[in-house]
Design an enzyme around this catalytic site. Structure first.
Site, PDB file in Angstrom:
ATOM      1  N   ASP A  63     -86.742  14.407-123.314  1.00 35.87           N
ATOM      2  CA  ASP A  63     -86.831  15.042-122.789  1.00 35.87           C
ATOM      3  C   ASP A  63     -88.357  15.615-123.285  1.00 35.87           C
ATOM      4  O   ASP A  63     -88.654  15.832-122.782  1.00 35.87           O
ATOM      5  CB  ASP A  63     -85.879  16.024-122.768  1.00 35.87           C
ATOM      6  CG  ASP A  63     -84.866  15.908-121.449  1.00 35.87           C
ATOM      7  OD1 ASP A  63     -84.684  14.558-121.339  1.00 35.87           O
ATOM      8  OD2 ASP A  63     -83.316  16.068-121.882  1.00 35.87           O
ATOM      9  N   ARG A  68     -94.217  16.414-122.120  1.00 35.86           N
ATOM     10  CA  ARG A  68     -95.470  17.069-122.868  1.00 35.86           C
ATOM     11  C   ARG A  68     -96.300  16.369-122.109  1.00 35.86           C
ATOM     12  O   ARG A  68     -97.716  16.334-122.002  1.00 35.86           O
ATOM     13  CB  ARG A  68     -95.427  16.329-124.521  1.00 35.86           C
ATOM     14  CG  ARG A  68     -94.918  17.167-126.242  1.00 35.86           C
ATOM     15  CD  ARG A  68     -94.918  16.659-126.748  1.00 35.86           C
ATOM     16  NE  ARG A  68     -94.190  15.457-127.354  1.00 35.86           N
ATOM     17  CZ  ARG A  68     -92.875  15.934-127.856  1.00 35.86           C
ATOM     18  NH1 ARG A  68     -92.319  17.036-127.766  1.00 35.86           N
ATOM     19  NH2 ARG A  68     -92.492  14.704-127.723  1.00 35.86           N
ATOM     20  N   ASN A 141     -89.632  23.143-118.667  1.00 35.64           N
ATOM     21  CA  ASN A 141     -89.166  24.104-119.082  1.00 35.64           C
ATOM     22  C   ASN A 141     -88.275  25.386-119.152  1.00 35.64           C
ATOM     23  O   ASN A 141     -88.154  26.539-118.878  1.00 35.64           O
ATOM     24  CB  ASN A 141     -88.365  23.815-120.288  1.00 35.64           C
ATOM     25  CG  ASN A 141     -87.515  22.342-119.713  1.00 35.64           C
ATOM     26  OD1 ASN A 141     -87.137  21.977-118.662  1.00 35.64           O
ATOM     27  ND2 ASN A 141     -86.703  21.798-120.701  1.00 35.64           N
ATOM     28  N   ASP A 142     -89.393  26.118-119.860  1.00 30.34           N
ATOM     29  CA  ASP A 142     -89.074  28.001-120.447  1.00 30.34           C
ATOM     30  C   ASP A 142     -90.844  28.220-121.340  1.00 30.34           C
ATOM     31  O   ASP A 142     -91.581  27.453-121.921  1.00 30.34           O
ATOM     32  CB  ASP A 142     -88.425  28.088-121.228  1.00 30.34           C
ATOM     33  CG  ASP A 142     -88.022  26.897-122.214  1.00 30.34           C
ATOM     34  OD1 ASP A 142     -89.305  26.869-122.980  1.00 30.34           O
ATOM     35  OD2 ASP A 142     -86.568  25.836-122.992  1.00 30.34           O
ATOM     36  N   ASP A 171     -83.479  37.946-131.848  1.00 32.75           N
ATOM     37  CA  ASP A 171     -84.085  36.540-132.325  1.00 32.75           C
ATOM     38  C   ASP A 171     -85.452  36.593-131.537  1.00 32.75           C
ATOM     39  O   ASP A 171     -86.918  36.252-131.846  1.00 32.75           O
ATOM     40  CB  ASP A 171     -83.700  35.349-132.890  1.00 32.75           C
ATOM     41  CG  ASP A 171     -82.266  35.712-133.393  1.00 32.75           C
ATOM     42  OD1 ASP A 171     -82.621  36.759-134.435  1.00 32.75           O
ATOM     43  OD2 ASP A 171     -81.327  34.799-134.694  1.00 32.75           O
ATOM     44  N   THR A 182     -81.054  23.997-118.994  1.00 36.75           N
ATOM     45  CA  THR A 182     -80.199  23.120-120.012  1.00 36.75           C
ATOM     46  C   THR A 182     -80.426  23.551-121.041  1.00 36.75           C
ATOM     47  O   THR A 182     -79.923  21.658-121.044  1.00 36.75           O
ATOM     48  CB  THR A 182     -79.777  22.192-117.988  1.00 36.75           C
ATOM     49  OG1 THR A 182     -81.067  21.216-118.148  1.00 36.75           O
ATOM     50  CG2 THR A 182     -78.937  21.754-117.559  1.00 36.75           C
ATOM     51  N   ALA A 183     -81.577  23.099-120.988  1.00 40.20           N
ATOM     52  CA  ALA A 183     -81.575  23.218-122.921  1.00 40.20           C
ATOM     53  C   ALA A 183     -81.311  24.677-123.789  1.00 40.20           C
ATOM     54  O   ALA A 183     -80.592  24.722-123.431  1.00 40.20           O
ATOM     55  CB  ALA A 183     -83.751  23.003-122.342  1.00 40.20           C
TER      56      ALA A 183
END
Length: 313
Positions: A63, A68, A141-142, A171, A182-183
């Protein structure tokens, strides 16, 4: 009809090019021109002009390699499909032992394109100053903002459409698309969202409060994450790649990207989102069922042991 394909191969997961050669041989046999790019580990692919405008990108890796590669080709609106030679493979969900089957579907045009939401960021500089885009990046993703020192908490102020919403002592903070839930988001206790839903999840990382829970909000908002003036430096990362530093008082603005990401989708039951959750992440799998099945199998074995053939002389 595919005429030009760019193949991105991660040498760390296919060091002998076993799967890459399989893809190359198949595509060239069917008259497809292939531009072959190789990366090592977590490196980003370097895309020469000759490989920059294909009909399709095939990613051989995990993934991380897929993410990338997506950043390199999304501006050209080039669709991607991933073959998993890494570990989990939620985005690269084609298993390596099924390469011929799925290459057949690609050649025959038996696939569709699915649009996935992306996030765009702007580094806004010091609090109270003019919002000047110092750097613009995209994330499939994020977007993660967290303390540069992993052993200490940081205080982050969240604004939604310029309205103060929450202050997190944690944190860090994760803003995720449905694709990214889902990551890191799921690992941090956040929600899993179907890619069909236009929403963004906000998940604090190890918050120092029982009341700091993940929330899901509409995608058409502007999110500003401000580092508290008393913080040390905090870093921000897109899709796992560290992109910059926020000094105390500085902010990061996150919005839905203007362009979507195009991902190849096959009408196969094993590629359905919920099937992937069950197969890859053991969703809705009760460990008691597995133990019951194991006991049932042992009972069958005891009652009907396999026949052993006589040794040949």
């Amino acid at each position: 009809m595919l005429k030009h394909v760019t193949l991105v191969q991660n040498l760390s997961t296919d060091p002998q090019s076993v799967y890459a050669n399989q893809v190359l041989e198949y595509l060239t046999h069917h008259g497809v021109h292939v531009s072959h790019l190789q990366v090592l580990g977590k490196d980003c692919p370097v895309v020469p002009p000759a490989a920059a405008h294909p009909d399709l990108v095939i990613v051989l890796g995990g993934d991380g390699t897929f993410l990338r590669a997506a950043r390199k080709f999304v501006s050209e609106n080039v669709p991607l499909v991933g073959i998993n030679t890494g570990a989990l493979g939620f985005l690269t969900h084609i298993e390596a032992d099924k390469i011929p089957f799925y290459l057949d579907l690609l050649i025959q045009g038996k696939y569709s394109l699915e649009s996935r939401m992306m996030l765009s960021i702007e580094n806004c500089g010091e609090a109270g100053g003019d919002v000047t885009a110092l750097q613009e990046e995209l994330a499939l993703n994020d977007v993660v903002v967290k303390n540069a020192n992993p052993s200490q908490l940081c205080r982050l102020h969240l604004h939604v459409n310029n309205t103060p919403v929450a202050v997190y002592d944690s944190d860090g903070l994760i803003l995720s698309t449905p694709s990214g839930t889902t990551a890191y988001t799921m690992a941090a206790g956040g929600p899993v969202i179907s890619p069909e839903v236009d929403a963004i999840s906000i998940t604090p990382i190890c918050p120092h409060s029982f009341s700091a829970k993940a929330v899901v909000v509409p995608f058409n908002k502007e999110f500003k994450i401000q580092s508290d003036a008393k913080n040390q430096d905090v870093v921000y990362a897109l899709d796992g790649l560290e992109c910059g530093v926020l000094k105390p008082g500085e902010s990061l603005v996150v919005v839905r990207a203007a362009i979507p990401f195009q991902m190849v989708n096959f009408e196969q039951s094993e590629n359905d989102f919920y099937s992937l959750l069950k197969r890859k992440l053991q969703w809705s799998m009760n460990p008691r069922w597995q133990s019951q099945e194991a006991r049932a199998g042992a009972q069958v074995y005891t009652e009907h042991p396999p026949q052993q053939s006589s040794p040949s002389v």
